[in-house]
Design a protein around this motif. Structure first.
Motif, PDB file in Angstrom:
ATOM      1  N   PHE A 199       1.181  -1.303   0.177  1.00  0.00           N
ATOM      2  CA  PHE A 199      -0.053   0.166   0.039  1.00  0.00           C
ATOM      3  C   PHE A 199       1.042   1.655  -0.280  1.00  0.00           C
ATOM      4  O   PHE A 199       0.675   2.655  -0.272  1.00  0.00           O
ATOM      5  N   ALA A 200       2.665   0.892  -0.291  1.00  0.00           N
ATOM      6  CA  ALA A 200       2.570   2.167  -0.156  1.00  0.00           C
ATOM      7  C   ALA A 200       3.342   3.490   0.808  1.00  0.00           C
ATOM      8  O   ALA A 200       2.479   4.234   0.573  1.00  0.00           O
ATOM      9  N   ALA A 201       2.194   2.846   2.557  1.00  0.00           N
ATOM     10  CA  ALA A 201       2.262   3.680   3.283  1.00  0.00           C
ATOM     11  C   ALA A 201       2.667   3.394   4.953  1.00  0.00           C
ATOM     12  O   ALA A 201       3.201   2.543   5.477  1.00  0.00           O
ATOM     13  N   ALA A 202       4.410   2.641   4.369  1.00  0.00           N
ATOM     14  CA  ALA A 202       5.103   2.672   5.761  1.00  0.00           C
ATOM     15  C   ALA A 202       5.122   3.624   6.590  1.00  0.00           C
ATOM     16  O   ALA A 202       5.048   3.098   7.577  1.00  0.00           O
ATOM     17  N   GLY A 203       5.333   5.000   6.178  1.00  0.00           N
ATOM     18  CA  GLY A 203       5.209   5.781   7.123  1.00  0.00           C
ATOM     19  C   GLY A 203       4.594   6.074   7.991  1.00  0.00           C
ATOM     20  O   GLY A 203       4.027   7.270   8.789  1.00  0.00           O
ATOM     21  N   ALA A 204       2.812   5.270   7.421  1.00  0.00           N
ATOM     22  CA  ALA A 204       0.886   5.726   8.197  1.00  0.00           C
ATOM     23  C   ALA A 204       1.234   4.663   9.632  1.00  0.00           C
ATOM     24  O   ALA A 204       0.594   4.874  10.407  1.00  0.00           O
ATOM     25  N   ARG A 205       2.528   3.789   9.612  1.00  0.00           N
ATOM     26  CA  ARG A 205       2.139   2.775  10.958  1.00  0.00           C
ATOM     27  C   ARG A 205       0.366   2.009  10.185  1.00  0.00           C
ATOM     28  O   ARG A 205       0.516   2.602  11.990  1.00  0.00           O
TER      29      ARG A 205
END
Ligand SMILES: *Cc1c(COP(=O)(O)O)cnc(C)c1O
Length: 352
Positions: free
Chosen positions: A214-220
């Motif tokens: 989902f390309a969302a490593a920064g969203a945790r």
């Protein structure tokens, strides 16, 4: 039968944290929140208020996405948090152990050490494409093995765990261990998720994450899927308000049909790049071996790891070197076509 009985006794008795009530259309003077909006507050939900203790709507949307009932899913701060919480739920300090595969993801060991649980490592053989043997895993288990951690596709090897092996381990440890299957990279594999085995195996816990596909490593944001009794314990142990309002809203948007379709296109693009990169890497004489990978990275063995690391760093391309038994290996994340070209240009400059 649920495996809740093997959890730490104190945890089994725990109730979720009793947080301040949240009721729509009320004057909220019960949570010491600020009554004004920061000028940067442009979210759909007011940022001056605490988020829900557990994010009801997102939990429902994620349950729909993964095809389970909401009672079978916990939303966590990345799947890393689920790993931490599960070890804290099941392992008594100084008494219990976890079983992991090496080479494997180092977080299982990390959180076991935090909890004071022992770590039993099962080797997988590079010459057998790091295939995991159920008999080796079961031989490593004893009566205090609370969790068996498996990962498919495995990080850092890219190896798929066969369903046969998974089921053999689940069956043999039915009432004695939780079996955590970490599927962080499954979207890149074309394989079926083990989620469909949850009904049959109450000792199975599947971890998924929004960090990769989902390309969302920064969203945790990750999820743990499993038997309701385990999810209830996760609920009791996890910090209240764990999922922040901006993350809640981002996940809601990411689960809309058009966003899902776009993510799937990117994942397919990465898989195509993986195969292209594999072909190009095979042309370098200093690369001795590339293991087949079902994930968004390739594990390669080289005859000159340090030279390659020095050159790529000089060219401002970062690669992962683990040392130990993978001392001659690098894990290369598949990037965009342009990023992969930067890598290949750097490799072409390696002398010798
Ligand atoms: C990247 C990764 C995760 C994801 O961790 P998050 O906390 O969700 O970002 C989980 N397991 C493995 C094996 C990974 O490589």
């Amino acid at each position: 039968m649920s495996i809740a009985h093997i959890a730490r006794p104190g945890i089994r008795a725990m109730k979720p944290y009793a947080a301040a009530e949240q009721i729509q259309e009320t004057v909220r003077l019960n949570a010491n929140e600020a009554p004004w909006h920061s000028p940067l507050d442009n979210f759909r939900r007011p940022l001056n208020r605490y988020p829900e203790i557990r994010p009801t709507a997102v939990r429902g949307a994620l349950a729909g996405h993964y095809g389970v009932d909401v009672s079978q899913l916990a939303v966590t701060r990345g799947s890393s948090e689920a790993i931490d919480l599960l070890i804290r739920i099941f392992c008594r300090e100084g008494q219990d152990n976890i079983v992991t595969i090496v080479p494997g993801f180092s977080m299982y060991r990390h959180y076991a050490l935090v909890q004071g649980a022992d770590v039993r490592e099962v080797r997988s053989d590079p010459d057998e494409n790091f295939a995991v043997a159920a008999s080796d895993v079961l031989a490593a288990c004893d009566q205090n093995s609370r969790i068996v951690f498996l990962c498919s596709p495995n990080n850092p090897t890219g190896t798929i765990l066969s369903q046969e092996t998974l089921v053999a381990i689940l069956d043999a440890r039915m009432n004695t261990s939780a079996v955590v299957l970490d599927e962080a990279y499954i979207e890149f594999s074309g394989e079926h998720s083990a989620i469909r085995l949850l009904e049959e195996y109450p000792n199975l816990i599947v971890l998924r994450t929004l960090s990769k596909a989902f390309a969302a490593a920064g969203a945790r944001c990750g999820v743990a899927l499993g038997d309701r009794a385990i999810i209830d314990m996760l609920d009791a142990v996890q910090a209240p308000y764990a999922i922040a309002t901006p993350v809640v809203e981002w996940v809601e948007d990411a689960l809309q049909a058009d966003a899902l379709a776009e993510a799937a296109t990117h994942v397919a693009g990465i898989c195509a790049e993986r195969e292209r990169l594999l072909g190009r890497l095979q042309q370098f004489a200093f690369i001795e071996h590339i293991w087949p990978s079902a994930a968004n990275f390739l594990l390669v063995r080289l005859c000159n790891v340090q030279d390659v690391l020095t050159q790529s760093r000089e060219d401002r391309v970062l690669l992962r070197h683990f040392g130990g038994e993978l001392n001659n290996c690098l894990r290369i994340t598949v990037g965009s076509r342009e990023e992969n070209e930067r890598l290949l240009q750097s490799f072409a400059r390696v002398g010798g």
